[in-house]
Enzyme design. Structure first.
Site, short mmCIF file in Angstrom:
data_model
loop_
_atom_site.label_atom_id
_atom_site.label_comp_id
_atom_site.label_asym_id
_atom_site.label_seq_id
_atom_site.Cartn_x
_atom_site.Cartn_y
_atom_site.Cartn_z
N GLY A 164 22.68 6.26 13.38
CA GLY A 164 24.07 6.17 13.85
C GLY A 164 24.29 7.17 14.97
N PHE B 67 23.68 -12.13 5.22
CA PHE B 67 22.70 -12.95 5.91
C PHE B 67 22.55 -12.34 7.31
CE2 PHE B 67 21.25 -16.26 2.99
CZ PHE B 67 21.92 -15.80 1.86
N ASN B 68 22.49 -13.09 8.40
CA ASN B 68 22.22 -12.46 9.70
C ASN B 68 23.52 -12.04 10.38
OD1 ASN B 68 19.79 -13.98 8.94
ND2 ASN B 68 19.05 -13.23 10.89
N TYR C 82 11.71 -3.11 2.16
CA TYR C 82 13.14 -3.01 2.49
C TYR C 82 13.97 -3.78 1.46
CZ TYR C 82 17.56 -4.29 4.58
OH TYR C 82 18.89 -4.52 4.77
N ARG D 169 6.26 -14.68 13.75
CA ARG D 169 6.35 -13.28 13.35
C ARG D 169 6.06 -13.24 11.85
NH1 ARG D 169 12.03 -10.14 14.28
NH2 ARG D 169 12.56 -11.32 12.43
N ARG E 282 18.64 -19.59 10.75
CA ARG E 282 19.29 -18.45 10.11
C ARG E 282 20.80 -18.68 10.11
NH1 ARG E 282 14.88 -17.85 9.03
NH2 ARG E 282 13.50 -16.06 9.16
N PHE F 189 9.62 -16.26 18.62
CA PHE F 189 8.53 -16.20 17.64
C PHE F 189 8.46 -17.46 16.77
CE2 PHE F 189 9.65 -11.49 17.89
CZ PHE F 189 8.61 -11.20 18.77
N ASP G 59 23.50 14.49 4.91
CA ASP G 59 22.40 13.64 4.48
C ASP G 59 22.48 13.36 3.00
OD1 ASP G 59 19.72 12.64 3.92
OD2 ASP G 59 19.28 13.33 5.96
N PHE H 13 26.88 2.13 3.51
CA PHE H 13 26.01 1.45 4.46
C PHE H 13 24.73 2.23 4.73
CE2 PHE H 13 30.30 0.09 5.62
CZ PHE H 13 30.16 -1.28 5.69
N1 UDP Z 1 13.35 -13.76 16.71
C1 UDP Z 1 12.72 -14.10 17.90
N2 UDP Z 1 12.60 -13.15 18.87
C2 UDP Z 1 13.11 -11.89 18.74
C3 UDP Z 1 13.77 -11.55 17.54
C4 UDP Z 1 13.87 -12.51 16.55
O1 UDP Z 1 12.26 -15.23 18.06
O2 UDP Z 1 12.97 -11.07 19.66
C5 UDP Z 1 13.48 -14.76 15.65
C6 UDP Z 1 12.82 -14.33 14.34
O3 UDP Z 1 11.47 -14.67 14.34
C7 UDP Z 1 13.66 -15.09 13.32
C8 UDP Z 1 15.06 -15.14 13.93
O4 UDP Z 1 14.86 -14.90 15.33
O5 UDP Z 1 13.18 -16.41 13.20
C9 UDP Z 1 16.01 -14.10 13.38
O6 UDP Z 1 15.38 -12.83 13.44
P1 UDP Z 1 16.17 -11.47 13.25
O7 UDP Z 1 15.17 -10.36 13.38
O8 UDP Z 1 17.36 -11.43 14.15
O9 UDP Z 1 16.73 -11.55 11.78
P2 UDP Z 1 15.99 -11.72 10.35
O10 UDP Z 1 16.27 -13.14 9.95
O11 UDP Z 1 14.56 -11.42 10.52
O12 UDP Z 1 16.70 -10.73 9.49
#
Ligand code: UDP
Length: 334
Positions: free
Chosen positions: A36, A178-179, A150, A291, A230, A217, A60, A82
């Site tokens: 932060g 979620f995202n 994590y 990835r 997502r 990815f 901390d 958080f």
């Molecule tokens: N992603 C990507 N390029 C990037 C970052 C993410 O293609 O530079 C893809 C990643 O492989 C996943 C989606 O975007 O399919 C969401 O990734 P993010 O890391 O935002 O969130 P996560 O779902 O992993 O928490």
């Protein structure tokens, strides 16, 4: 009386602080400023609303004296927690950092709460506690089998909170995100991670014509266009859910957990198209392999949060991308 927000100088925490003061709460921020920013604390302190940030404390969770001092010098009614490390890849190479900070840090926090008779906590959990989906959309009955440290630290904390409720009557609401996407509509706070791993900021960082190419990815997943699906929930909508969760506990609600998502998924290619549309830029992209550890589809079933907390996401993906872009532009010009 104030609400203690740990990690209030981070991405989601800072937006939640604004939602709290807009709802009329006074807030004390506690942050170790490892991820932060002190500048975010200053910005938040300067915002006048129905409530205000009464104090920003640098401290901390691993230093019990810091917590003791915090709780003995402030009148805390409830906690929104958080403060945590949140990078999946880093958690695989350095699990010790994650267990110590996330699990031990939270235990220290809960112990301080019990000592000072603070009995309400809203906690940032994650869809990562579900692991590889067995079915989608994912509801709260979906098995929790996290596939990385994590996610496991967040699940351990959920278990710890159940035990602290049974033994000490500490009530918790665990919000499984979620995202999370977007930034403050008024541009006061936003996302700043280093390194940045998230999709939307990474696409947007490639809009400035400085040679940064967005890396996509994996285009061979079993989804409608081959890229991962997502569920992108707006950070201000998410913050509103924390205020509702706090009210739920204030009204005597029992320990519970809720998914925070939109019930709708977007593919990486769809998000990319929204970014090109909203920014009006042609964004350079390179197609890369998958990835490691990315499930094909993660979409929330949010009916429980809608029903019990009366929460509903209101801001769409275009809004998240627009605010995130404005924030990236602002950071570059700062
Ligand atoms: N992603 C990507 N390029 C990037 C970052 C993410 O293609 O530079 C893809 C990643 O492989 C996943 C989606 O975007 O399919 C969401 O990734 P993010 O890391 O935002 O969130 P996560 O779902 O992993 O928490």
């Amino acid at each position: 009386m104030a609400i203690l927000v740990t990690g209030g100088e981070g991405y989601i925490g800072s937006h939640c602080v604004i939602a709290l003061i807009d709802a009329g709460y006074d807030v004390v921020i506690f942050d170790n400023e490892s991820t932060g920013f002190a500048s975010t604390g200053k910005t938040l302190k300067s915002i006048g609303s129905k409530g205000k940030v009464t104090d920003v404390v640098k401290g901390d969770l691993l230093v019990t004296e810091d917590l003791e001092k915090l709780f003995s010098t402030h009148d805390i009614d409830a906690v929104i927690h958080f403060a945590a490390f949140s990078q999946v890849a880093e958690s695989m190479t350095d699990p010790s950092k994650y267990y110590r900070n996330n699990v031990t840090g939270t235990m220290n926090l809960l112990d301080a709460m019990v000592r000072h008779d603070v009995k309400k906590i809203v906690f940032s959990s994650t869809a990562a506690t579900y692991g590889e989906p067995v079915y989608v959309p994912i509801d709260e009955k979906h098995p929790q089998n996290p596939i990385n440290p994590y996610g496991r630290t967040k699940l351990d904390i959920e278990y710890m909170m159940d035990d602290y409720d049974r033994a000490y009557g500490l009530k918790s609401v665990r919000l499984r995100y979620f995202n999370v996407a977007g930034a403050d509509t008024k541009g006061r706070v936003g996302e700043c991670h280093d390194p940045e791993t998230h999709l939307i900021p990474n696409i947007l960082k490639s809009t400035f014509g400085d040679g940064k190419v967005f890396r996509m990815f994996g285009t061979d997943y079993d989804t409608r266009d081959g890229t991962c699906v997502r569920d992108y929930v707006n950070v201000e909508d998410l913050s509103d859910a924390h205020v509702l969760a706090l009210r739920y506990l204030e009204n005597g609600g029992d320990t519970d957990f809720f998914n925070l998502g939109t019930n709708e998924g977007s593919t990486v290619k769809e998000v990319f198209a929204v970014c090109e549309k909203v920014t009006g830029k042609k964004i350079p992209v390179s197609i890369e392999g998958r990835r490691p550890g990315d499930p094909a589809t993660l979409v929330a079933d949010n009916s429980k949060a809608k029903e019990v907390l009366e929460w509903a996401p209101r801001r769409d993906l275009d809004h998240s991308v627009k605010t995130a872009y404005d924030w990236e532009v602002k950071k570059r010009n700062a």
